[in-house]
Design a protein around this motif. Sequence first.
Motif, short mmCIF file in Angstrom:
data_model
loop_
_atom_site.label_atom_id
_atom_site.label_comp_id
_atom_site.label_asym_id
_atom_site.label_seq_id
_atom_site.Cartn_x
_atom_site.Cartn_y
_atom_site.Cartn_z
N GLY A 85 0.89 -1.23 0.12
CA GLY A 85 -0.05 0.07 0.04
C GLY A 85 0.82 1.31 0.04
N ILE A 86 1.95 1.22 0.50
CA ILE A 86 2.75 2.48 0.89
C ILE A 86 3.36 2.58 -0.40
N ILE A 87 3.79 1.72 -1.10
CA ILE A 87 4.62 1.90 -2.48
C ILE A 87 3.48 2.37 -3.51
N VAL A 88 2.32 1.85 -3.43
CA VAL A 88 1.29 2.38 -4.36
C VAL A 88 0.87 3.74 -4.09
N TYR A 89 0.74 3.91 -2.92
CA TYR A 89 0.51 5.57 -2.44
C TYR A 89 1.41 6.43 -3.10
N GLY A 90 2.75 6.03 -3.08
CA GLY A 90 3.76 6.95 -3.40
C GLY A 90 3.70 7.04 -5.08
N ILE A 91 3.10 5.99 -5.72
CA ILE A 91 3.04 6.26 -7.38
C ILE A 91 1.99 7.11 -7.46
N ALA A 92 0.67 6.91 -6.65
CA ALA A 92 -0.42 7.90 -6.68
C ALA A 92 0.07 9.25 -6.61
N ALA A 107 -8.57 11.39 -11.87
CA ALA A 107 -8.32 10.04 -11.91
C ALA A 107 -7.41 9.63 -11.00
N CYS A 108 -6.24 10.23 -10.90
CA CYS A 108 -5.02 10.27 -9.90
C CYS A 108 -5.64 10.41 -8.52
N MET A 109 -6.40 11.43 -8.13
CA MET A 109 -7.22 11.62 -6.81
C MET A 109 -7.82 10.30 -6.24
N VAL A 110 -8.56 9.60 -7.30
CA VAL A 110 -9.53 8.50 -6.89
C VAL A 110 -8.54 7.41 -6.66
N PHE A 111 -7.39 7.28 -7.18
CA PHE A 111 -6.37 6.30 -7.10
C PHE A 111 -5.75 6.58 -5.83
N TYR A 112 -5.52 7.92 -5.57
CA TYR A 112 -4.62 8.19 -4.19
C TYR A 112 -5.44 7.98 -3.01
N GLY A 113 -6.88 8.12 -3.11
CA GLY A 113 -7.72 7.98 -2.10
C GLY A 113 -7.99 6.54 -1.69
N PHE A 114 -7.97 5.78 -2.59
CA PHE A 114 -8.04 4.18 -2.53
C PHE A 114 -6.61 3.73 -1.82
N ALA A 115 -5.50 4.23 -2.21
CA ALA A 115 -4.38 3.85 -1.56
C ALA A 115 -4.33 4.33 -0.32
N SER A 116 -4.73 5.68 0.04
CA SER A 116 -4.26 6.02 1.29
C SER A 116 -5.07 5.48 2.38
#
Length: 383
Positions: A85-92, A107-116
């Motif tokens: 999750g932390i690695i994906v959060y960084g990618i977001a 689109a990036c914010m949706v991905f970011y919220g998912f990871a956070s």
Amino acid sequence: MTETTATLSYPKHYLRFAVGMVFFLPGLIFASWASRIATIQQTLNLSDAALGAILFSIPVGLMASLPLAGWMISHIGSRKLAIIGIIVYGIALIGLGYAPNVTSLIACMVFYGFASNTVNIAVNTQAVATEKVYGKPIMASFHGLWSLAGFAGAGIGTFMIGKGVVPIHHFTYIVLVVILGVIVCQRYLFNDSSTGDTGPAFALPDRPLIKLGIIAFCSLICEGAMFDWSVIYFKKVIHAQAGWMAAGYTSFMCTMALGRFVADWFAERFGLKQILQLSGLLTASGLMVAVIFPHLYTAMIGFLLVGFGVSSVVPMVYSVAGRSKTMSPGLALAAVSTIGFVGFLVGPPVIGFVAGAFSLRVSFVLIAVMGLCVTALSSKLKL
């Protein structure tokens, strides 16, 4: 038998360091984003109302993550989920810096919220397990490291803005540090992937957990407002010079970090309910000081009070939720933290809408009411 109940194969302070690291790294990611919101708003020429609407994309991602986060906690454990999750959060985060237009930013914010939210659930589950090893309250100190990372991220963001570094380069540097941190600490996290917990991915929380979630919701609305709007408030309401626009955010982060490092001691000495009641009053008072006296130093004092106010609420609520007798720690935290984290992510866009219709000062009065709600709801807790 997992490491939670077995004897650790390494000193327990290694465990505490590793769990502290997985709190610090996401805090650094989030603060890096928060420090550049005003820059991204200016780059894409967004009004306050438009920014508020776009920020709603993050809660969409958060809610989408709930079923999957619950399933992963149950089946692969919080250790693997935290690492991935932390690695994906960084990618977001890098995606937010790269987004060239509003559509890609959403689109990036949706991905970011998912990871956070996924990271939030995983690292708090690790913290609950660490508390069991130590046999005393230490949850707030982990959240203090998250806040300390926020302070560091704000300082780095201010430096990057001063040097004219664009967000994509700034965020890339941060993510490289994050990946290095994950590599260093991952071996000392709890290996809870074989818990035998094959229960449902999500279960409805009982009444006490719902109450805890609502308290977290109200406090995290206030906290989210500070992260996403403090720099803009100082720019548009306080009319601070460029070098002072992050002063409110920095003041808030300082006292929030300090408060979390001492919250466990105060709660043990004076009682959890009393600390939560005082926290709500400090939050409301600080926001009203900033609204009634919109000047640089008085607003900084107000933001200092808000930092103390929100500092202990979430870690105390999570600690109690993790000791639930009706749900496993991972599922209890998934339920409570999701209720609370909705406030963290919904609050900022609501502020944008209110600011667009009225003013930022009016929206901050609304957030102050949430602080009073923390006090009122905490008075009804049976602890």
